[in-house]
Write a protein that holds these residues in place. Structure first.
Motif, PDB file in Angstrom:
ATOM      1  N   MET A 179      39.386  43.575  52.496  1.00 46.98           N
ATOM      2  CA  MET A 179      39.794  43.152  50.938  1.00 46.98           C
ATOM      3  C   MET A 179      39.926  42.205  51.126  1.00 46.98           C
ATOM      4  N   GLU A 180      40.791  41.241  51.851  1.00 46.69           N
ATOM      5  CA  GLU A 180      40.365  39.786  51.299  1.00 46.69           C
ATOM      6  C   GLU A 180      39.475  39.336  51.986  1.00 46.69           C
ATOM      7  N   GLU A 181      38.691  39.486  52.327  1.00 45.63           N
ATOM      8  CA  GLU A 181      37.042  39.136  52.461  1.00 45.63           C
ATOM      9  C   GLU A 181      36.213  39.020  51.050  1.00 45.63           C
ATOM     10  N   ILE A 182      36.815  40.665  50.325  1.00 49.23           N
ATOM     11  CA  ILE A 182      35.934  40.655  49.174  1.00 49.23           C
ATOM     12  C   ILE A 182      36.137  39.909  47.933  1.00 49.23           C
ATOM     13  N   TRP A 183      37.372  39.827  48.104  1.00 49.07           N
ATOM     14  CA  TRP A 183      37.661  39.229  47.114  1.00 49.07           C
ATOM     15  C   TRP A 183      39.704  38.411  47.722  1.00 49.07           C
ATOM     16  N   PRO A 184      39.111  37.228  47.147  1.00 48.61           N
ATOM     17  CA  PRO A 184      39.525  36.001  47.660  1.00 48.61           C
ATOM     18  C   PRO A 184      41.321  35.409  47.774  1.00 48.61           C
ATOM     19  N   GLU A 185      41.543  36.337  45.893  1.00 46.50           N
ATOM     20  CA  GLU A 185      42.878  36.439  45.345  1.00 46.50           C
ATOM     21  C   GLU A 185      43.758  37.092  45.977  1.00 46.50           C
ATOM     22  N   PHE A 186      43.057  38.347  46.350  1.00 49.07           N
ATOM     23  CA  PHE A 186      44.117  39.338  46.662  1.00 49.07           C
ATOM     24  C   PHE A 186      44.925  38.890  47.323  1.00 49.07           C
ATOM     25  N   PRO A 187      45.133  38.736  48.758  1.00 48.13           N
ATOM     26  CA  PRO A 187      46.848  38.358  49.010  1.00 48.13           C
ATOM     27  C   PRO A 187      47.589  37.295  48.289  1.00 48.13           C
ATOM     28  N   PHE A 188      47.464  36.864  47.387  1.00 43.59           N
ATOM     29  CA  PHE A 188      47.680  35.965  46.583  1.00 43.59           C
ATOM     30  C   PHE A 188      48.617  37.168  44.826  1.00 43.59           C
ATOM     31  N   SER A 189      47.670  38.381  44.753  1.00 46.38           N
ATOM     32  CA  SER A 189      48.107  39.202  43.680  1.00 46.38           C
ATOM     33  C   SER A 189      49.374  40.041  44.187  1.00 46.38           C
ATOM     34  N   PRO A 190      50.173  39.971  43.162  1.00 48.08           N
ATOM     35  CA  PRO A 190      51.356  40.617  42.955  1.00 48.08           C
ATOM     36  C   PRO A 190      50.846  41.942  43.301  1.00 48.08           C
ATOM     37  N   ARG A 191      52.161  42.856  43.883  1.00 49.90           N
ATOM     38  CA  ARG A 191      51.785  44.683  43.951  1.00 49.90           C
ATOM     39  C   ARG A 191      53.010  45.243  43.138  1.00 49.90           C
ATOM     40  N   VAL A 192      52.754  46.396  43.058  1.00 49.12           N
ATOM     41  CA  VAL A 192      53.854  46.993  42.330  1.00 49.12           C
ATOM     42  C   VAL A 192      53.359  48.248  43.467  1.00 49.12           C
ATOM     43  N   ALA A 193      54.731  49.271  43.781  1.00 43.73           N
ATOM     44  CA  ALA A 193      55.504  50.272  44.742  1.00 43.73           C
ATOM     45  C   ALA A 193      55.862  51.108  43.839  1.00 43.73           C
ATOM     46  N   VAL A 194      54.664  52.433  43.901  1.00 45.52           N
ATOM     47  CA  VAL A 194      55.712  53.203  43.123  1.00 45.52           C
ATOM     48  C   VAL A 194      56.100  54.250  43.611  1.00 45.52           C
ATOM     49  N   PRO A 195      57.123  54.501  43.576  1.00 44.36           N
ATOM     50  CA  PRO A 195      58.562  55.473  44.025  1.00 44.36           C
ATOM     51  C   PRO A 195      58.376  56.754  42.974  1.00 44.36           C
ATOM     52  N   MET A 196      58.004  58.321  43.386  1.00 44.27           N
ATOM     53  CA  MET A 196      57.590  59.515  42.630  1.00 44.27           C
ATOM     54  C   MET A 196      58.422  60.399  43.237  1.00 44.27           C
ATOM     55  N   ARG A 197      58.763  61.094  41.488  1.00 41.88           N
ATOM     56  CA  ARG A 197      59.663  62.763  42.616  1.00 41.88           C
ATOM     57  C   ARG A 197      58.525  63.106  42.030  1.00 41.88           C
ATOM     58  N   ALA A 198      58.513  64.392  43.141  1.00 43.95           N
ATOM     59  CA  ALA A 198      57.597  65.829  43.110  1.00 43.95           C
ATOM     60  C   ALA A 198      57.570  66.428  41.317  1.00 43.95           C
ATOM     61  N   GLY A 199      56.137  66.009  41.484  1.00 45.87           N
ATOM     62  CA  GLY A 199      56.112  67.026  40.043  1.00 45.87           C
ATOM     63  C   GLY A 199      55.306  65.512  39.063  1.00 45.87           C
ATOM     64  N   ASP A 200      55.968  64.145  39.389  1.00 44.52           N
ATOM     65  CA  ASP A 200      54.867  63.300  38.592  1.00 44.52           C
ATOM     66  C   ASP A 200      54.014  62.926  39.330  1.00 44.52           C
ATOM     67  N   VAL A 201      52.834  62.761  38.142  1.00 39.58           N
ATOM     68  CA  VAL A 201      51.483  62.231  38.723  1.00 39.58           C
ATOM     69  C   VAL A 201      51.501  60.675  38.369  1.00 39.58           C
ATOM     70  N   VAL A 202      50.195  60.272  39.271  1.00 47.15           N
ATOM     71  CA  VAL A 202      50.085  58.184  38.929  1.00 47.15           C
ATOM     72  C   VAL A 202      48.431  58.446  38.874  1.00 47.15           C
ATOM     73  N   PHE A 203      48.251  58.277  38.303  1.00 47.20           N
ATOM     74  CA  PHE A 203      46.427  58.103  37.531  1.00 47.20           C
ATOM     75  C   PHE A 203      46.186  56.250  37.645  1.00 47.20           C
ATOM     76  N   HIS A 204      45.152  56.395  39.012  1.00 48.99           N
ATOM     77  CA  HIS A 204      44.522  54.942  38.836  1.00 48.99           C
ATOM     78  C   HIS A 204      43.335  55.029  38.511  1.00 48.99           C
ATOM     79  N   ASP A 205      42.812  53.819  38.188  1.00 48.79           N
ATOM     80  CA  ASP A 205      41.281  53.573  38.053  1.00 48.79           C
ATOM     81  C   ASP A 205      40.138  54.197  39.171  1.00 48.79           C
ATOM     82  N   PHE A 206      38.444  53.929  39.313  1.00 48.52           N
ATOM     83  CA  PHE A 206      38.581  54.155  40.519  1.00 48.52           C
ATOM     84  C   PHE A 206      38.324  52.434  41.160  1.00 48.52           C
ATOM     85  N   ARG A 207      38.755  51.186  40.663  1.00 48.91           N
ATOM     86  CA  ARG A 207      38.245  50.405  41.228  1.00 48.91           C
ATOM     87  C   ARG A 207      40.076  49.764  40.880  1.00 48.91           C
ATOM     88  N   THR A 208      40.677  50.563  41.090  1.00 54.44           N
ATOM     89  CA  THR A 208      41.930  49.876  40.989  1.00 54.44           C
ATOM     90  C   THR A 208      42.777  49.360  42.765  1.00 54.44           C
TER      91      THR A 208
END
Ligand SMILES: O=C(O)CCC(=O)C(=O)O
Length: 269
Positions: A179-208
């Protein structure tokens, strides 16, 4: 502050949920599936893992990130029910904003203190499909996934990066670039961790852009992921294309192996 429990109304995403999905490329819904249903899906996933001899995500068993069973929805009726569950598909289609088909489903297990972190990636280059605009994944934990059990981590807004910073298609794994080769901004981009409980659902776009930490907890991480694709997607030869390799390049990916997610008052068909 608005919490994730406020993000649905009558089983559909609220305006705030749609806004988050549009802007961040992922959205986490809590308590989508009741505990008794999750227990049934978990038993089915465990059974498949035991019966199928799971595949390894990683260059070798020593470098395994996840053990998985692909096409899980075709292998167990309860997992078919989960893949086509109206509570999940209703949210998926509303977020996508257009018709979808089920493309694939995996049971995903991350063993504690064995499996490596899941590689930084987005789903676009690994899908042997053309014509995608609204494809998304539902990632559904079948056991609680606290932060130290290998939860998913997202780069908010990364689905909007321009084409020159994406690897749009992988004709073969030899073309893979980190990823860092394709997208030089990646190492500097904030990230969000998503802890979840059983029964939750997280959806993500195919480009995320997303990844998962290693599981440093004492308990396995067990999840089910379903990819819902644009209903008019076509076959584009590429990596992991065995589910569609019987088709001619350019042919529609449809039929009973890739059912339409028919969402209405009666739920999914
Ligand atoms: O379960 C994981 O660690 C990764 C899953 C993933 O990347 C996906 O479902 O798109």
């Amino acid at each position: 502050m608005q919490t994730t429990t406020d993000l649905t109304k009558a089983g559909r995403p609220t305006e705030e949920a749609l806004r988050r999905y549009r802007e961040q490329g992922f959205v986490h819904f809590t308590s989508v599936l009741p505990a008794d249903e999750v227990a049934v899906f978990r038993a089915a996933a465990d059974r498949l893992l035991a019966e199928e001899g799971p595949q390894t995500w990683g260059a070798s068993e020593e470098q395994a990130q996840v053990h998985y069973v692909e096409a899980a929805w075709r292998k167990h009726p309860d997992l078919r029910r989960l893949a086509l569950h109206p509570a999940v598909t209703g949210l998926a289609e509303s977020l996508a904003g257009g018709p979808l088909r089920l493309y694939g489903t995996d049971v995903l297990k991350k063993e504690p203190r064995v499996h490596l972190p899941t590689v930084v990636h987005d789903d676009e280059p690994g899908l042997p499909l053309a014509g995608l605009t609204r494809t998304l994944t539902a990632w559904i934990p079948l056991l609680d996934v606290p932060a130290d059990r290998g939860c998913l981590v997202y780069v908010p807004g990364s689905h909007r990066r321009p084409a020159e910073h994406r690897q749009v298609h992988l004709a073969g794994f030899q073309d893979y670039r980190p990823m860092e080769e394709i997208w030089p901004e990646f190492p500097f981009s904030p990230r969000v961790a998503v802890p979840m409980r059983a029964g939750d659902v997280v959806f993500h776009d195919f480009r995320t852009v997303h990844m998962a930490a290693a599981n440093t907890d004492g308990e396995r991480r067990l999840a089910f992921a379903a990819v819902y694709m644009d209903s008019d997607a076509t076959y584009r030869p590429g990596v992991q294309d065995h589910p569609v390799a019987h088709l001619e390049p350019g042919a529609p990916v449809d039929g009973e192996l890739f059912p339409l997610i028919a969402v209405g008052p009666g739920g999914a068909s």
